[in-house]
Design an enzyme around this catalytic site. Structure first.
Site, mmCIF file in Angstrom:
data_model
loop_
_atom_site.group_PDB
_atom_site.id
_atom_site.type_symbol
_atom_site.label_atom_id
_atom_site.label_comp_id
_atom_site.label_asym_id
_atom_site.label_seq_id
_atom_site.Cartn_x
_atom_site.Cartn_y
_atom_site.Cartn_z
ATOM 1 N N LYS A 116 58.332 17.929 -45.940
ATOM 2 C CA LYS A 116 57.069 18.309 -45.305
ATOM 3 C C LYS A 116 57.236 19.677 -44.671
ATOM 4 O O LYS A 116 58.354 20.061 -44.310
ATOM 5 C CB LYS A 116 56.700 17.304 -44.205
ATOM 6 C CG LYS A 116 55.249 17.344 -43.798
ATOM 7 C CD LYS A 116 54.362 16.616 -44.786
ATOM 8 C CE LYS A 116 52.901 16.720 -44.474
ATOM 9 N NZ LYS A 116 52.094 15.899 -45.389
HETATM 10 P P1 NAP Z 1 41.563 18.869 -43.907
HETATM 11 O O1 NAP Z 1 40.923 19.181 -45.192
HETATM 12 O O2 NAP Z 1 42.071 19.938 -43.042
HETATM 13 O O3 NAP Z 1 40.553 17.933 -43.081
HETATM 14 C C1 NAP Z 1 40.841 17.406 -41.830
HETATM 15 C C2 NAP Z 1 39.547 16.883 -41.248
HETATM 16 O O4 NAP Z 1 39.820 16.277 -39.979
HETATM 17 C C3 NAP Z 1 38.521 17.974 -40.976
HETATM 18 O O5 NAP Z 1 37.232 17.459 -41.185
HETATM 19 C C4 NAP Z 1 38.745 18.285 -39.496
HETATM 20 O O6 NAP Z 1 37.616 18.832 -38.862
HETATM 21 C C5 NAP Z 1 38.976 16.879 -38.997
HETATM 22 N N1 NAP Z 1 39.636 16.893 -37.688
HETATM 23 C C6 NAP Z 1 40.593 17.715 -37.225
HETATM 24 N N2 NAP Z 1 40.913 17.394 -35.965
HETATM 25 C C7 NAP Z 1 40.120 16.346 -35.640
HETATM 26 C C8 NAP Z 1 39.968 15.556 -34.473
HETATM 27 N N3 NAP Z 1 40.706 15.785 -33.408
HETATM 28 N N4 NAP Z 1 39.041 14.550 -34.512
HETATM 29 C C9 NAP Z 1 38.291 14.311 -35.606
HETATM 30 N N5 NAP Z 1 38.390 15.037 -36.731
HETATM 31 C C10 NAP Z 1 39.292 16.021 -36.736
HETATM 32 O O7 NAP Z 1 42.824 17.874 -44.114
HETATM 33 P P2 NAP Z 1 43.016 16.774 -45.243
HETATM 34 O O8 NAP Z 1 43.790 17.388 -46.347
HETATM 35 O O9 NAP Z 1 41.726 16.096 -45.513
HETATM 36 O O10 NAP Z 1 44.002 15.772 -44.509
HETATM 37 C C11 NAP Z 1 43.544 14.753 -43.618
HETATM 38 C C12 NAP Z 1 44.676 13.742 -43.414
HETATM 39 O O11 NAP Z 1 45.056 13.210 -44.674
HETATM 40 C C13 NAP Z 1 45.967 14.303 -42.805
HETATM 41 O O12 NAP Z 1 46.582 13.302 -42.022
HETATM 42 C C14 NAP Z 1 46.832 14.561 -44.027
HETATM 43 O O13 NAP Z 1 48.228 14.549 -43.720
HETATM 44 C C15 NAP Z 1 46.455 13.368 -44.864
HETATM 45 N N6 NAP Z 1 46.734 13.534 -46.284
HETATM 46 C C16 NAP Z 1 46.179 14.563 -46.993
HETATM 47 C C17 NAP Z 1 46.464 14.670 -48.359
HETATM 48 C C18 NAP Z 1 45.832 15.724 -49.210
HETATM 49 O O14 NAP Z 1 45.993 15.664 -50.435
HETATM 50 N N7 NAP Z 1 45.095 16.653 -48.664
HETATM 51 C C19 NAP Z 1 47.329 13.753 -48.959
HETATM 52 C C20 NAP Z 1 47.857 12.722 -48.200
HETATM 53 C C21 NAP Z 1 47.555 12.617 -46.870
HETATM 54 P P3 NAP Z 1 37.378 20.419 -38.863
HETATM 55 O O15 NAP Z 1 37.028 20.788 -40.281
HETATM 56 O O16 NAP Z 1 36.238 20.568 -37.924
HETATM 57 O O17 NAP Z 1 38.654 21.040 -38.410
#
Ligand code: NAP
Length: 459
Positions: A116
């Site tokens: 990571k």
């Molecule tokens: P992302 O595109 O950056 O989206 C994160 C979302 O969470 C955004 O809508 C953000 O809002 C919101 N957020 C941030 N802080 C917050 C808070 N305090 N309260 C409520 N909402 C909040 O990230 P992502 O890729 O979707 O990842 C989300 C989760 O999934 C993470 O835990 C990541 O490790 C996990 N994950 C992701 C992947 C992947 O392929 N992307 C794979 C496995 C796991 P804003 O836009 O307003 O900042």
């Protein structure tokens, strides 16, 4: 490493130590020594790399940004895991996320280890040029430990295909003449990315919920209703009836999960609430998810925060505070934002009886224990959100072969792999009284232990 992860892994190791049909050739003191080695290997990362990226800002100031790349374990293959761009990144978090990657890959039989990365910034506070600089410097500083057969990063919170494209371009430049398509995954399709990668995690998250309820619980409803398993009792209550759904986080994972729920023909879902870091939007009759997705696409990822913005896109919703989504009166809560969202403080107010962890580690140990005790079905992160790494593996394969699959081929392989894992895990889950997380950990730890033993590492 976080207490929850450490405790469950140790419980899994203890259960395997007691089970003499597991690695029966290990007996007496030799067995104890092997399990002590296993515990030490799994509870510590192989390496933690840290750098301070030196970045000239557009206005002339030069800053240094702390950043990490953690290698947890590579027994199953090259290290693999996303790079998080967020102001709350810290070393312990990156180590824990790398460890979850080791467990996730082992659970789904993906031939990668766990890694990571993290960069301590709020990406929205930088210009595009500055972000590109940050990506380039990250690759320069960590080049020695990255590569298609060493460690393959991907996007995570705050990063996406744009960042992966920049990073791969820098990797290619530094390592001229070497294979580079497999150095980063989650790239844009024109740059060697896989069709279907962007949607993979969110699709997989929704699929685990749908498969559990519709493909496992529904056909086995009678048997499960008669069993004394508390999770079976909960699950059968939710079969074949309309369900209210809330999705926390509306980024890469959350927005796709919400769309999948909105469009699902197999289950009667209504997505009544979604949220991001600014707001929760609520409509008891269901939200217009496609309109919200279109809005975020042109507003730096943000959901509407004012009645005027909602009116502009013709979406009817109440604007509530960010935290409200967690405690709303819904049947299913998808967590797709950050870690530590369900905690000791709010655990008693959580109403959802099915929780799906799209985010990594969104439930603290206290909340997990409390909700599990109450029979809440929690589909854990390492089971639910593996779609990203599964399609990353397909992207890595396609890059090596320079042969590319259609989107349909990608999604079929993704769901097939997740189905295979669910078919192993669900009968165990509904057959014994352990939470699903523990079942998944035991499965991962069993696979890792066997591989480490056969590699001669347990002395
Ligand atoms: P992302 O595109 O950056 O989206 C994160 C979302 O969470 C955004 O809508 C953000 O809002 C919101 N957020 C941030 N802080 C917050 C808070 N305090 N309260 C409520 N909402 C909040 O990230 P992502 O890729 O979707 O990842 C989300 C989760 O999934 C993470 O835990 C990541 O490790 C996990 N994950 C992701 C992947 C992947 O392929 N992307 C794979 C496995 C796991 P804003 O836009 O307003 O900042």
């Amino acid at each position: 490493m976080e207490e929850q992860t450490r405790t469950i892994v140790q419980q899994s190791l203890n259960a395997l130590l007691e089970n003499e049909t597991f690695l029966p050739e290990l007996k007496g003191d030799m067995r104890k020594t092997a399990f002590t080695s296993l515990s030490a290997i799994l509870s510590t990362p192989n390496q933690i790399h840290k750098s301070f990226l030196r970045i000239p800002l557009e206005e002339g100031e030069v800053i240094r940004i702390p950043s990490y790349r953690v290698h947890h374990n590579d027994a199953l293959g090259p290290y693999k895991g996303g790079i998080r761009f967020h102001e709350s990144v810290n070393e312990e978090e990156v180590v824990n996320l790398a460890f979850l990657m080791t467990l996730k890959n082992a659970l789904h039989n993906v031939p990668f280890g766990g890694g990571k990365g993290g960069i301590i910034i709020d990406p929205k506070a930088f210009t595009e040029r500055e972000l590109q600089r940050i990506c380039i410097k990250y690759v320069r500083y960590f080049n020695n430990v990255l590569g298609p057969d060493k460690d393959i990063p991907a996007p995570d919170v705050g990063s996406g295909e744009r960042e992966m494209d920049w990073m791969m371009a820098e990797y290619k430049k530094i390592n001229q003449g070497q294979p580079y398509l497999g150095s980063f995954t989650g790239k844009s399709v024109v740059n060697g990315g896989s069709l279907g990668r962007r949607e993979a995690t969110g699709k997989g998250v929704y699929f685990t919920f749908r498969y559990l309820l519709n493909d496992y619980v529904k056909p086995n409803e009678e048997t499960l209703a008669a069993s004394s398993n508390p999770f079976a009792k909960t699950a059968v209550e939710y079969v074949d009836r309309p369900l209210n759904v809330a999705v926390q986080g509306f980024g890469n994972v959350g927005s796709v999960t919400a769309l999948e729920a909105f469009r699902c023909q197999h289950i009667q879902n209504k997505v009544v609430a979604v949220s991001d870091r600014n707001v929760t939007l609520f409509n008891a009759d269901g939200l217009d998810i496609p309109a919200l997705v279109n809005f975020t696409a042109t507003n730096r990822g943000d959901l509407p925060t004012t009645p005027e913005q909602l009116k502009e896109i013709n979406v009817s919703a109440e604007i509530r505070s960010r935290e409200e989504i967690l405690t709303m009166n819904v049947d299913v809560l998808f967590l797709a934002a950050l870690e530590n969202q369900l905690t000791d403080q709010n655990k008693e107010q959580i109403k959802a009886r099915i929780i799906v962890e799209g985010a990594n580690a969104p439930t603290t140990k206290e909340a997990d224990d409390y909700l599990s005790e109450k029979g809440v079905v929690i589909i854990p992160d390492i089971l639910a959100n593996a779609g990203g790494v599964i399609v990353s593996y397909l992207e890595w394969l396609q890059g090596r072969e320079t042969q590319f699959y259609t989107e349909e081929q990608v999604h079929t392989q993704l769901l097939e792999k997740m189905k295979n894992t669910m078919d192993i895990i669900l009968p165990q889950y509904f057959g014994d009284p352990f939470p699903l997380r523990q079942n998944c950990y035991i499965h991962s730890v069993t696979r890792l232990s066997t591989v480490l033993y056969k590699q001669g590492k347990l002395y």
